[in-house]
Design a protein around this motif. Structure first.
Motif, mmCIF file in Angstrom:
data_model
loop_
_atom_site.group_PDB
_atom_site.id
_atom_site.type_symbol
_atom_site.label_atom_id
_atom_site.label_comp_id
_atom_site.label_asym_id
_atom_site.label_seq_id
_atom_site.Cartn_x
_atom_site.Cartn_y
_atom_site.Cartn_z
ATOM 1 N N ALA A 143 60.861 -22.151 13.502
ATOM 2 C CA ALA A 143 62.013 -21.247 13.451
ATOM 3 C C ALA A 143 63.006 -21.691 12.384
ATOM 4 O O ALA A 143 63.547 -20.870 11.636
ATOM 5 C CB ALA A 143 62.684 -21.182 14.818
ATOM 6 N N LEU A 146 61.781 -20.780 8.985
ATOM 7 C CA LEU A 146 61.990 -19.363 8.700
ATOM 8 C C LEU A 146 63.431 -19.093 8.273
ATOM 9 O O LEU A 146 63.682 -18.283 7.373
ATOM 10 C CB LEU A 146 61.651 -18.526 9.930
ATOM 11 C CG LEU A 146 60.153 -18.367 10.249
ATOM 12 C CD1 LEU A 146 59.964 -17.773 11.634
ATOM 13 C CD2 LEU A 146 59.460 -17.509 9.197
ATOM 14 N N SER A 150 64.577 -17.589 4.615
ATOM 15 C CA SER A 150 65.473 -16.444 4.449
ATOM 16 C C SER A 150 66.654 -16.795 3.550
ATOM 17 O O SER A 150 67.065 -16.001 2.694
ATOM 18 C CB SER A 150 65.979 -15.963 5.808
ATOM 19 O OG SER A 150 64.912 -15.505 6.614
ATOM 20 N N CYS A 171 54.540 -21.546 10.740
ATOM 21 C CA CYS A 171 54.254 -20.603 11.824
ATOM 22 C C CYS A 171 53.072 -21.084 12.660
ATOM 23 O O CYS A 171 53.048 -20.915 13.886
ATOM 24 C CB CYS A 171 53.955 -19.219 11.246
ATOM 25 S SG CYS A 171 55.382 -18.432 10.468
ATOM 26 N N LEU A 176 53.889 -19.057 15.782
ATOM 27 C CA LEU A 176 54.682 -17.850 15.528
ATOM 28 C C LEU A 176 53.763 -16.820 14.885
ATOM 29 O O LEU A 176 53.714 -16.673 13.658
ATOM 30 C CB LEU A 176 55.872 -18.185 14.625
ATOM 31 C CG LEU A 176 56.860 -19.213 15.188
ATOM 32 C CD1 LEU A 176 57.885 -19.621 14.131
ATOM 33 C CD2 LEU A 176 57.569 -18.665 16.424
ATOM 34 N N SER A 178 53.365 -13.295 14.948
ATOM 35 C CA SER A 178 53.815 -12.096 14.230
ATOM 36 C C SER A 178 54.485 -12.455 12.911
ATOM 37 O O SER A 178 54.298 -11.778 11.894
ATOM 38 C CB SER A 178 54.769 -11.280 15.105
ATOM 39 O OG SER A 178 55.914 -12.034 15.450
ATOM 40 N N GLU A 179 55.258 -13.560 12.906
ATOM 41 C CA GLU A 179 55.918 -13.997 11.678
ATOM 42 C C GLU A 179 54.899 -14.428 10.634
ATOM 43 O O GLU A 179 55.047 -14.135 9.438
ATOM 44 C CB GLU A 179 56.893 -15.136 11.979
ATOM 45 C CG GLU A 179 58.110 -14.745 12.797
ATOM 46 C CD GLU A 179 57.844 -14.727 14.288
ATOM 47 O OE1 GLU A 179 56.657 -14.904 14.687
ATOM 48 O OE2 GLU A 179 58.798 -14.544 15.059
ATOM 49 N N GLY A 180 53.842 -15.137 11.079
ATOM 50 C CA GLY A 180 52.808 -15.569 10.160
ATOM 51 C C GLY A 180 52.064 -14.396 9.554
ATOM 52 O O GLY A 180 51.765 -14.370 8.348
ATOM 53 N N ARG A 181 51.748 -13.391 10.394
ATOM 54 C CA ARG A 181 51.094 -12.190 9.876
ATOM 55 C C ARG A 181 51.956 -11.509 8.812
ATOM 56 O O ARG A 181 51.470 -11.080 7.762
ATOM 57 C CB ARG A 181 50.848 -11.214 11.024
ATOM 58 C CG ARG A 181 49.690 -11.558 11.951
ATOM 59 C CD ARG A 181 49.654 -10.532 13.043
ATOM 60 N NE ARG A 181 48.545 -10.694 13.966
ATOM 61 C CZ ARG A 181 48.624 -10.407 15.257
ATOM 62 N NH1 ARG A 181 49.766 -9.978 15.768
ATOM 63 N NH2 ARG A 181 47.580 -10.556 16.037
ATOM 64 N N GLN A 182 53.255 -11.384 9.108
ATOM 65 C CA GLN A 182 54.155 -10.714 8.178
ATOM 66 C C GLN A 182 54.271 -11.471 6.862
ATOM 67 O O GLN A 182 54.321 -10.874 5.785
ATOM 68 C CB GLN A 182 55.531 -10.545 8.814
ATOM 69 C CG GLN A 182 56.541 -9.798 7.956
ATOM 70 C CD GLN A 182 56.071 -8.416 7.562
ATOM 71 O OE1 GLN A 182 55.498 -7.693 8.377
ATOM 72 N NE2 GLN A 182 56.276 -8.039 6.304
ATOM 73 N N LEU A 183 54.316 -12.796 6.935
ATOM 74 C CA LEU A 183 54.408 -13.609 5.726
ATOM 75 C C LEU A 183 53.170 -13.420 4.848
ATOM 76 O O LEU A 183 53.278 -13.271 3.623
ATOM 77 C CB LEU A 183 54.573 -15.080 6.100
ATOM 78 C CG LEU A 183 55.970 -15.515 6.539
ATOM 79 C CD1 LEU A 183 55.903 -16.852 7.253
ATOM 80 C CD2 LEU A 183 56.903 -15.606 5.339
ATOM 81 N N SER A 186 53.321 -9.992 3.301
ATOM 82 C CA SER A 186 54.351 -9.956 2.268
ATOM 83 C C SER A 186 53.891 -10.659 0.995
ATOM 84 O O SER A 186 54.122 -10.183 -0.117
ATOM 85 C CB SER A 186 55.639 -10.585 2.788
ATOM 86 O OG SER A 186 56.615 -10.677 1.776
#
Length: 337
Positions: A143, A146, A150, A171, A176, A178-183, A186
């Protein structure tokens, strides 16, 4: 030249023949040669000799010394000493030195000190952010990593492959999903970065740790590059640990086909079939492993735990454990051989 070739004896001979004509460059080259050839303790011994010779230390020399301390990564005493030396000699405001100290403290498990140095910096580079995020990532502070990521984006820094790898690892260590998927999404879609094999491996590890084994298997099959054996082994081990024997059977054949000479693959397969109580296959795999037993070697892992440091830390290394108790950070005896 000799140092990069691994000829440390020749380096010592040339260095000793220079007598009193050694410059700061000579000393720094000697320190780097020791450090690059797996003798960080000897590098610190050379640095002590340099100080006794009253040779002025520059930024490059100090970076080499910090690198040696980082490779030893055993005690906070050593880290405190080199940081204090940097502070006393006016190097703490140097961005490259600060980056190296953040990385060093992070490897030692002293994440709080890494954060303090990072927050005190007047000027940061992408290397600064990478070192800080890596320190947080490897110690399970996903966390916090992350949040730093940011902050980095808000300050206008453009993330690169290394930053994204560190973030996905963060992550992974903190599960984490969902955060890893998003990263990962991205990185590929927004920043147009082609993933390395390490990025794919970290994503598979994250999915496996999150129990998403079928998704991990589909992710591997959909990779645009051929997965390496490590990715398949991670997936196989996760199937075994989660009791998904049917999927594990599909995966283990990929593992052995890709790397038939790796003994660990047969151990993994044997353990898998044993968990399924398929003793006939266990025997078959053990026989095959016996045929190939000379094809690989296993390295021994050791650990060192500092119980009374500022932060309890644990370090693992496949190199020789330095188990001598030292009265001071520089109390190392150099081995001429």
């Amino acid at each position: 030249m000799y140092g990069r070739c691994g000829w440390l004896a020749e380096v010592n001979t040339v260095f000793a023949s220079m007598g009193d004509t050694k410059s700061v460059v000579s000393w720094t080259c000697m320190i780097n040669a020791c450090c690059e050839n797996g003798r960080p303790a000897e590098a610190l011994e050379v640095f002590q000799e340099m100080r006794l010779a009253v040779v002025k230390v520059d930024e490059v020399t100090l970076l080499a010394v910090i690198s040696a301390c980082t490779k030893l990564d055993c005690t906070s005493e050593l880290g405190n000493w080199v940081e204090q030396y940097a502070c006393d000699n006016g190097f703490l405001e140097n961005t490259r030195v600060a980056n190296a100290l953040i990385h060093m403290h992070g490897k030692m498990g002293r994440v709080k000190r890494s954060c303090e140095i990072f927050d005190s910096m007047s000027a940061r580079t992408v290397v600064s952010w990478t070192a800080m995020i890596q320190a947080l990532a490897v110690h399970g502070h996903g966390a916090a990593a992350l949040v730093r990521f940011s902050q980095m984006l808000r300050q206008g820094f453009w993330p690169d492959e290394v930053i994204f790898l560190s973030m996905i690892n963060a992550c992974c260590h903190s599960t984490l999903l969902s955060e890893g998927r998003q990263l990962f999404k991205s990185m590929v879609e927004e920043y147009q970065i082609t993933p390395w094999m390490e990025h794919y491996g970290s994503m598979v590890d994250l999915l496996c740790r999150s129990g998403m084994l079928d998704e991990a298997f589909g992710f591997v099959l959909a990779m645009p590059v051929k997965p390496d054996p490590v990715i398949w082994r991670v997936l196989t081990g996760a199937c075994r640990d989660h009791g998904n024997i049917s999927l594990a059977r599909k995966v283990i054949d990929h593992v052995i086909d890709m790397d038939p000479d790796h003994r660990g693959n047969y151990v993994l397969a044997s353990n898998l079939y044993a968990a399924d109580e398929n003793w006939g296959r266990v025997v078959d795999v053990r026989v095959e492993m016996g045929v190939r037993k000379e094809t690989s070697r296993c390295s021994t892992a050791v650990s060192y735990i500092e119980a009374n440091g500022e932060e309890d830390a644990e370090s693992f290394s496949s190199t020789q454990l330095q188990d001598e108790k030292r009265p001071s950070p520089l109390a190392h005896r150099r081995n001429p051989n």
